[in-house]
Design a protein around this motif. Sequence first.
Motif, PDB file in Angstrom:
ATOM      1  N   ILE A  51      -3.932  -3.429  49.585  1.00 31.18           N
ATOM      2  CA  ILE A  51      -3.306  -4.658  50.069  1.00 31.18           C
ATOM      3  C   ILE A  51      -4.399  -5.492  50.720  1.00 31.18           C
ATOM      4  O   ILE A  51      -5.087  -5.023  51.635  1.00 31.18           O
ATOM      5  CB  ILE A  51      -2.198  -4.375  51.108  1.00 31.18           C
TER       6      ILE A  51
ATOM      7  N   PRO B  93      -2.450  -9.875  41.084  1.00 29.68           N
ATOM      8  CA  PRO B  93      -1.706  -9.748  42.351  1.00 29.68           C
ATOM      9  C   PRO B  93      -0.227  -9.477  42.097  1.00 29.68           C
ATOM     10  O   PRO B  93       0.386 -10.082  41.213  1.00 29.68           O
ATOM     11  CB  PRO B  93      -1.912 -11.117  43.012  1.00 29.68           C
ATOM     12  N   GLY B  94       0.333  -8.538  42.855  1.00 29.82           N
ATOM     13  CA  GLY B  94       1.718  -8.153  42.668  1.00 29.82           C
ATOM     14  C   GLY B  94       1.894  -7.031  41.673  1.00 29.82           C
ATOM     15  O   GLY B  94       2.974  -6.443  41.578  1.00 29.82           O
TER      16      GLY B  94
ATOM     17  N   ARG C 245      -6.419 -14.445  45.793  1.00 28.21           N
ATOM     18  CA  ARG C 245      -5.775 -14.174  44.490  1.00 28.21           C
ATOM     19  C   ARG C 245      -6.718 -14.531  43.342  1.00 28.21           C
ATOM     20  O   ARG C 245      -6.766 -13.839  42.320  1.00 28.21           O
ATOM     21  CB  ARG C 245      -4.468 -14.961  44.387  1.00 28.21           C
TER      22      ARG C 245
ATOM     23  N   CYS D 201      -9.166 -11.804  42.890  1.00 25.31           N
ATOM     24  CA  CYS D 201      -8.537 -10.671  42.191  1.00 25.31           C
ATOM     25  C   CYS D 201      -8.487 -10.919  40.687  1.00 25.31           C
ATOM     26  O   CYS D 201      -8.878 -10.064  39.879  1.00 25.31           O
ATOM     27  CB  CYS D 201      -7.129 -10.439  42.732  1.00 25.31           C
TER      28      CYS D 201
ATOM     29  N   ILE E  53     -11.413  -5.296  46.781  1.00 26.78           N
ATOM     30  CA  ILE E  53     -11.421  -5.326  45.313  1.00 26.78           C
ATOM     31  C   ILE E  53     -12.182  -4.122  44.770  1.00 26.78           C
ATOM     32  O   ILE E  53     -11.751  -3.483  43.795  1.00 26.78           O
ATOM     33  CB  ILE E  53     -12.013  -6.650  44.804  1.00 26.78           C
TER      34      ILE E  53
ATOM     35  N   ASP F 116      -1.471  -5.065  40.149  1.00 22.92           N
ATOM     36  CA  ASP F 116      -2.609  -4.166  40.351  1.00 22.92           C
ATOM     37  C   ASP F 116      -3.069  -4.124  41.803  1.00 22.92           C
ATOM     38  O   ASP F 116      -3.753  -3.179  42.212  1.00 22.92           O
ATOM     39  CB  ASP F 116      -3.790  -4.618  39.485  1.00 22.92           C
ATOM     40  N   ILE F 117      -2.707  -5.147  42.548  1.00 23.46           N
ATOM     41  CA  ILE F 117      -3.166  -5.292  43.914  1.00 23.46           C
ATOM     42  C   ILE F 117      -2.210  -6.229  44.632  1.00 23.46           C
ATOM     43  O   ILE F 117      -1.548  -7.054  43.991  1.00 23.46           O
ATOM     44  CB  ILE F 117      -4.617  -5.838  43.930  1.00 23.46           C
ATOM     45  N   GLU F 118      -2.112  -6.107  45.963  1.00 17.91           N
ATOM     46  CA  GLU F 118      -1.198  -6.968  46.728  1.00 17.91           C
ATOM     47  C   GLU F 118      -2.004  -7.919  47.609  1.00 17.91           C
ATOM     48  O   GLU F 118      -3.086  -7.574  48.108  1.00 17.91           O
ATOM     49  CB  GLU F 118      -0.272  -6.123  47.604  1.00 17.91           C
ATOM     50  N   VAL F 119      -1.477  -9.115  47.794  1.00 15.49           N
ATOM     51  CA  VAL F 119      -2.086 -10.104  48.680  1.00 15.49           C
ATOM     52  C   VAL F 119      -0.998 -10.614  49.622  1.00 15.49           C
ATOM     53  O   VAL F 119       0.045 -11.094  49.163  1.00 15.49           O
ATOM     54  CB  VAL F 119      -2.693 -11.290  47.901  1.00 15.49           C
TER      55      VAL F 119
ATOM     56  N   SER G 259      -5.273  -8.850  52.926  1.00 11.00           N
ATOM     57  CA  SER G 259      -4.561  -9.739  53.847  1.00 11.00           C
ATOM     58  C   SER G 259      -5.509 -10.738  54.479  1.00 11.00           C
ATOM     59  O   SER G 259      -6.698 -10.479  54.663  1.00 11.00           O
ATOM     60  CB  SER G 259      -3.855  -8.932  54.944  1.00 11.00           C
TER      61      SER G 259
END
Length: 284
Positions: free
Chosen positions: A141, A166-167, A156, A159, A131, A169-172, A143
């Motif tokens: 990303i 999520p999806g 999430r 975040c 983060i 600004d940032i991916e999980v 994980s």
Amino acid sequence: MTSGYQLNEDSDNEQHLATTTTVVAETTVTAATSTANIQVAGVASGSGNDVPEHIRKFVFTNQKGNADEGEASDEPIETIEIQIPEILQSGYSFYTWPCAPVLAWFLWERRKNLASKHILELGAGTALPGILAAKCGARVILSDSCILPKSLAHIRKSCLTNNLVPGKDIEVIGVSWGLLLNSVFNIGPLDLIIGADCFYDPSVFEDILVTVSFLLERNPQAKFVCTYQERSADWSIEALLKKWKLRAVPINTDEVGKSSGIDLSEFMGGHTIHLIEITKEPKN
């Protein structure tokens, strides 16, 4: 890397977690100055099973709160506050272990190099380092285990608590260490892989390194930077590094945090924590 790679101390079981989080809940840990601290900000509403939840604040700054006269810098003051929801007396992934802020401070002091970099955090847990990297402009990303949906949901939540969608600004994503499933193949180009306290159990050491080796093979210019806590003198990854054609180099943590007046021992809680960089062995 030699036997200096040792993971240590007593096991991170539920009893240890309960003890640690009780101390955190009752105290404010200040690192050198009031502007650079970790503190419990209060108790939020409980989760569905009435486990108490706390919001823990981590403040990263380049300003020394106790700078001597005449040491003023022309560098603009930068500060980022990260808020991490923690569920006390719960599983490992719902609490921010000491390795995470150490890695986060290491990244913070290299924040100017993070912008637009593609970063993957393995075993993200509460995802403090990832983060922070996203807040510094990296494309991140996060994980964790694909068979732990509650852990992924908590990532999430972390975040969203920090205004990262999520999806967007940032991916999980969910991954399984050691298994090269679609989620791993679908990870795009990477500049950096990070992990905080992934090597907590010898049973997962090879699975982690299989995954890291595969990702570094696909991204030969990337590196895996991780913190680990000493837990036993008998634990070592040296043979596994050779098996998967990886090499590890220790990173000196003595200077980490000093530019902001931070003493990393304030975050370590009496544990010994190391930082290493793992890369692929060069091909002959």
